[in-house]
Write a protein that holds these residues in place. Structure first.
Motif, PDB file in Angstrom:
ATOM      1  N   ASN A   1      26.581  -2.637  -8.744  1.00 24.93           N
ATOM      2  CA  ASN A   1      26.599  -1.594  -7.451  1.00 24.93           C
ATOM      3  C   ASN A   1      25.220  -0.641  -7.614  1.00 24.93           C
ATOM      4  O   ASN A   1      24.208  -0.379  -6.798  1.00 24.93           O
ATOM      5  N   ALA A   2      25.086  -0.007  -9.137  1.00 22.75           N
ATOM      6  CA  ALA A   2      24.149   0.725  -9.018  1.00 22.75           C
ATOM      7  C   ALA A   2      22.648   0.050  -9.314  1.00 22.75           C
ATOM      8  O   ALA A   2      21.823   0.216  -8.598  1.00 22.75           O
ATOM      9  N   SER A   3      22.842  -1.216  -9.673  1.00 19.64           N
ATOM     10  CA  SER A   3      21.710  -2.069  -9.832  1.00 19.64           C
ATOM     11  C   SER A   3      21.058  -2.305  -8.426  1.00 19.64           C
ATOM     12  O   SER A   3      19.745  -2.319  -7.954  1.00 19.64           O
ATOM     13  N   VAL A   4      22.200  -2.632  -7.486  1.00 18.24           N
ATOM     14  CA  VAL A   4      21.735  -2.864  -6.224  1.00 18.24           C
ATOM     15  C   VAL A   4      21.068  -1.685  -5.346  1.00 18.24           C
ATOM     16  O   VAL A   4      20.295  -1.694  -4.656  1.00 18.24           O
ATOM     17  N   ARG A   5      21.766  -0.452  -5.743  1.00 13.12           N
ATOM     18  CA  ARG A   5      21.057   0.756  -4.901  1.00 13.12           C
ATOM     19  C   ARG A   5      19.946   0.911  -5.215  1.00 13.12           C
ATOM     20  O   ARG A   5      19.067   1.270  -4.547  1.00 13.12           O
ATOM     21  N   ASN A   6      19.691   0.676  -6.808  1.00  8.25           N
ATOM     22  CA  ASN A   6      17.974   0.883  -7.409  1.00  8.25           C
ATOM     23  C   ASN A   6      17.236   0.125  -6.541  1.00  8.25           C
ATOM     24  O   ASN A   6      16.064   0.389  -6.271  1.00  8.25           O
ATOM     25  N   LEU A   7      17.694  -1.137  -6.599  1.00  6.93           N
ATOM     26  CA  LEU A   7      16.784  -2.388  -5.814  1.00  6.93           C
ATOM     27  C   LEU A   7      16.500  -1.914  -4.371  1.00  6.93           C
ATOM     28  O   LEU A   7      15.214  -1.936  -4.181  1.00  6.93           O
ATOM     29  N   GLN A   8      17.594  -1.555  -3.799  1.00  5.13           N
ATOM     30  CA  GLN A   8      17.330  -1.035  -2.535  1.00  5.13           C
ATOM     31  C   GLN A   8      16.290   0.069  -2.215  1.00  5.13           C
ATOM     32  O   GLN A   8      15.634   0.155  -1.513  1.00  5.13           O
ATOM     33  N   SER A   9      16.657   0.981  -3.113  1.00  5.73           N
ATOM     34  CA  SER A   9      15.706   2.150  -3.048  1.00  5.73           C
ATOM     35  C   SER A   9      14.243   1.966  -3.298  1.00  5.73           C
ATOM     36  O   SER A   9      13.271   2.226  -2.666  1.00  5.73           O
ATOM     37  N   SER A  10      13.921   0.909  -4.303  1.00  2.51           N
ATOM     38  CA  SER A  10      12.880   0.471  -4.534  1.00  2.51           C
ATOM     39  C   SER A  10      12.103  -0.498  -3.630  1.00  2.51           C
ATOM     40  O   SER A  10      10.877  -0.134  -3.073  1.00  2.51           O
ATOM     41  N   PHE A  11      12.932  -1.205  -2.906  1.00  2.00           N
ATOM     42  CA  PHE A  11      12.566  -1.961  -1.784  1.00  2.00           C
ATOM     43  C   PHE A  11      12.038  -0.783  -0.726  1.00  2.00           C
ATOM     44  O   PHE A  11      11.163  -1.318   0.081  1.00  2.00           O
ATOM     45  N   ASP A  12      12.877  -0.048  -0.262  1.00  2.00           N
ATOM     46  CA  ASP A  12      12.535   1.008   0.861  1.00  2.00           C
ATOM     47  C   ASP A  12      11.253   1.773   0.591  1.00  2.00           C
ATOM     48  O   ASP A  12      10.615   1.680   1.344  1.00  2.00           O
ATOM     49  N   SER A  13      11.302   2.082  -0.840  1.00  2.00           N
ATOM     50  CA  SER A  13       9.913   2.766  -1.143  1.00  2.00           C
ATOM     51  C   SER A  13       8.568   1.861  -0.922  1.00  2.00           C
ATOM     52  O   SER A  13       7.610   2.275  -0.452  1.00  2.00           O
ATOM     53  N   ILE A  14       8.727   0.668  -1.386  1.00  3.04           N
ATOM     54  CA  ILE A  14       7.859  -0.484  -1.125  1.00  3.04           C
ATOM     55  C   ILE A  14       7.460  -0.457   0.152  1.00  3.04           C
ATOM     56  O   ILE A  14       6.123  -0.624   0.478  1.00  3.04           O
ATOM     57  N   GLN A  15       8.435  -0.748   1.101  1.00  2.00           N
ATOM     58  CA  GLN A  15       8.296  -0.989   2.320  1.00  2.00           C
ATOM     59  C   GLN A  15       7.509   0.392   3.061  1.00  2.00           C
ATOM     60  O   GLN A  15       6.567   0.327   3.966  1.00  2.00           O
ATOM     61  N   ASP A  16       7.920   1.659   2.458  1.00  2.00           N
ATOM     62  CA  ASP A  16       6.994   2.812   3.036  1.00  2.00           C
ATOM     63  C   ASP A  16       5.677   2.736   2.547  1.00  2.00           C
ATOM     64  O   ASP A  16       4.845   3.164   3.509  1.00  2.00           O
ATOM     65  N   HIS A  17       5.551   2.407   1.384  1.00  2.00           N
ATOM     66  CA  HIS A  17       3.949   2.317   0.915  1.00  2.00           C
ATOM     67  C   HIS A  17       3.308   1.131   1.785  1.00  2.00           C
ATOM     68  O   HIS A  17       2.280   1.454   2.097  1.00  2.00           O
ATOM     69  N   VAL A  18       3.980  -0.088   2.079  1.00  2.00           N
ATOM     70  CA  VAL A  18       3.505  -1.102   2.766  1.00  2.00           C
ATOM     71  C   VAL A  18       3.013  -0.568   4.044  1.00  2.00           C
ATOM     72  O   VAL A  18       1.769  -0.745   4.675  1.00  2.00           O
ATOM     73  N   ALA A  19       3.766   0.119   4.812  1.00  2.00           N
ATOM     74  CA  ALA A  19       3.647   0.724   6.135  1.00  2.00           C
ATOM     75  C   ALA A  19       2.414   1.873   6.008  1.00  2.00           C
ATOM     76  O   ALA A  19       1.640   1.702   6.962  1.00  2.00           O
ATOM     77  N   ALA A  20       2.451   2.712   5.219  1.00  2.00           N
ATOM     78  CA  ALA A  20       1.203   3.574   4.823  1.00  2.00           C
ATOM     79  C   ALA A  20      -0.039   2.892   4.619  1.00  2.00           C
ATOM     80  O   ALA A  20      -0.981   3.212   5.231  1.00  2.00           O
ATOM     81  N   LEU A  21      -0.038   1.730   3.953  1.00  2.00           N
ATOM     82  CA  LEU A  21      -1.008   1.245   3.538  1.00  2.00           C
ATOM     83  C   LEU A  21      -1.645   0.412   4.906  1.00  2.00           C
ATOM     84  O   LEU A  21      -2.981   0.388   5.174  1.00  2.00           O
ATOM     85  N   ASP A  22      -0.664  -0.183   5.759  1.00  2.00           N
ATOM     86  CA  ASP A  22      -1.048  -0.729   6.977  1.00  2.00           C
ATOM     87  C   ASP A  22      -1.708   0.407   7.927  1.00  2.00           C
ATOM     88  O   ASP A  22      -2.772   0.050   8.346  1.00  2.00           O
ATOM     89  N   ASP A  23      -1.351   1.510   7.821  1.00  2.00           N
ATOM     90  CA  ASP A  23      -1.825   2.500   8.780  1.00  2.00           C
ATOM     91  C   ASP A  23      -3.257   2.923   8.197  1.00  2.00           C
ATOM     92  O   ASP A  23      -4.169   2.978   9.150  1.00  2.00           O
ATOM     93  N   VAL A  24      -3.246   2.965   6.599  1.00  2.00           N
ATOM     94  CA  VAL A  24      -4.732   3.234   6.224  1.00  2.00           C
ATOM     95  C   VAL A  24      -5.627   2.173   6.548  1.00  2.00           C
ATOM     96  O   VAL A  24      -6.787   2.382   6.933  1.00  2.00           O
ATOM     97  N   SER A  25      -5.148   0.922   6.494  1.00  2.00           N
ATOM     98  CA  SER A  25      -5.825  -0.240   6.743  1.00  2.00           C
ATOM     99  C   SER A  25      -6.320  -0.266   8.232  1.00  2.00           C
ATOM    100  O   SER A  25      -7.647  -0.350   8.385  1.00  2.00           O
ATOM    101  N   VAL A  26      -5.634   0.144   9.287  1.00  2.00           N
ATOM    102  CA  VAL A  26      -5.966   0.052  10.361  1.00  2.00           C
ATOM    103  C   VAL A  26      -7.059   1.307  10.731  1.00  2.00           C
ATOM    104  O   VAL A  26      -7.993   1.249  11.460  1.00  2.00           O
ATOM    105  N   GLU A  27      -6.807   2.329  10.063  1.00  2.00           N
ATOM    106  CA  GLU A  27      -7.803   3.338  10.172  1.00  2.00           C
ATOM    107  C   GLU A  27      -9.219   3.310   9.566  1.00  2.00           C
ATOM    108  O   GLU A  27     -10.342   3.535  10.179  1.00  2.00           O
ATOM    109  N   LEU A  28      -9.023   2.617   8.510  1.00  2.00           N
ATOM    110  CA  LEU A  28     -10.271   2.093   7.627  1.00  2.00           C
ATOM    111  C   LEU A  28     -11.024   0.941   8.746  1.00  2.00           C
ATOM    112  O   LEU A  28     -12.215   1.041   8.742  1.00  2.00           O
ATOM    113  N   LYS A  29     -10.187  -0.060   9.454  1.00  2.00           N
ATOM    114  CA  LYS A  29     -10.913  -0.922  10.193  1.00  2.00           C
ATOM    115  C   LYS A  29     -11.834  -0.079  11.188  1.00  2.00           C
ATOM    116  O   LYS A  29     -12.815  -0.405  11.744  1.00  2.00           O
ATOM    117  N   THR A  30     -10.824   0.676  11.899  1.00  2.00           N
ATOM    118  CA  THR A  30     -11.559   1.671  13.067  1.00  2.00           C
ATOM    119  C   THR A  30     -12.672   2.328  12.612  1.00  2.00           C
ATOM    120  O   THR A  30     -13.593   2.192  13.227  1.00  2.00           O
TER     121      THR A  30
END
Length: 263
Positions: free
Chosen positions: A119-148
């Motif tokens: 369960n601890a491993s699953v929680r850690n993986l989920q936390s890492s996955f959520d963090s990665i998704q946040d970073h990806v979303a931020a990168l998407d926003d930055v990418s859109v801004e850079l393109k604009t």
């Protein structure tokens, strides 16, 4: 003792050659030859059939050998699989034996520890996955801004290039080329000198003297000019096809003519 042949005997012999068909012996020999020939044909046919059967038998033997090799390979693979299964069974038996030797409470504790770790491993993986998704979303926003920003920058660059080209063309056309005739609709205050169709002597004082267009109403194609000597008159800037004036170019701009303009 044989008697010698005479010419008459030879002539008679040649005129009456022997006939192979005469006599019972010749007929019997012909029949025997036909029978032997027929038997030879039968033997040849049997030989051909036997050769065909031998070829088919040879192909069948080769196919059987191939199948036998495949069966041997399959048997070896099955032996290997059996050995692996035996090893797995031995391992499972050892695990079962070890579990049998442990008490139910010990097994429960061990299972609880494994579940908690999982369960601890699953929680850690989920936390890492959520963090990665946040970073990806931020990168998407930055990418859109850079393109604009890039698109805006490119638009600005294109506009700057267009403005630079227009400014350069304007300077080349109106300030750096010598002997550019003044045309109609000239604003008051434009500096001029005598032009290509000038016919007024030294009315301007002398050549290359600067005059200024005066704000006076004139017919189309004509302007009033006030010269440095104080005289003023009306001059053609397209009227009847005449051009009496050139634009006046300061020396400082003439010095940069070779930089601004290709010609």
């Amino acid at each position: 003792m044989s008697l010698p042949w005479t010419s008459a005997d030879i002539t008679t012999e040649l005129s009456h050659p022997p006939n192979p068909g005469e006599g019972n012996g010749s007929a019997t020999l012909q029949t025997e030859l036909q029978r032997v020939h027929s038997e030879l044909q039968d033997l040849q046919s049997k030989y051909d059939v036997q050769q065909q059967e031998n070829s088919q038998l040879h192909s069948s033997v080769n196919q059987l050998l191939t199948n036998l090799n495949q069966l041997q390979t399959t048997a070896i693979q099955l032996q290997s699989n059996v050995a692996q299964l035996q090893a797995v069974v031995v391992s499972q038996n050892a695990t079962i034996s070890a579990l049998d030797n442990q008490s139910p409470s010990s097994l429960h504790n061990r299972l609880s520890a494994l579940e908690s770790s999982h369960n601890a491993s699953v929680r850690n993986l989920q936390s890492s996955f959520d963090s990665i998704q946040d970073h990806v979303a931020a990168l998407d926003d930055v990418s859109v801004e850079l393109k604009t920003t890039l698109s805006q920058s490119q638009d600005i660059q294109h506009k700057e290039m267009a403005i630079q080209g227009n400014v350069t063309d304007f300077l080349c056309e109106h300030f750096t080329h010598s002997n550019v005739s003044v045309t109609g609709n000239v604003t008051a205050g434009t500096a001029v000198i005598r032009g290509r169709d000038w016919t007024y002597g030294d009315q301007d004082g002398h050549d290359h003297v600067r005059g200024v267009v005066v704000n006076k109403t004139t017919p189309a194609g004509l302007v009033y000019v006030l010269w440095d000597n104080g005289l003023q008159n009306i001059y053609r800037v397209g009227y009847a096809g005449g051009y009496d004036l050139y634009y006046y170019y300061p020396d400082v701009l003439n010095k940069f003519r070779h930089v601004l303009c290709p010609n």
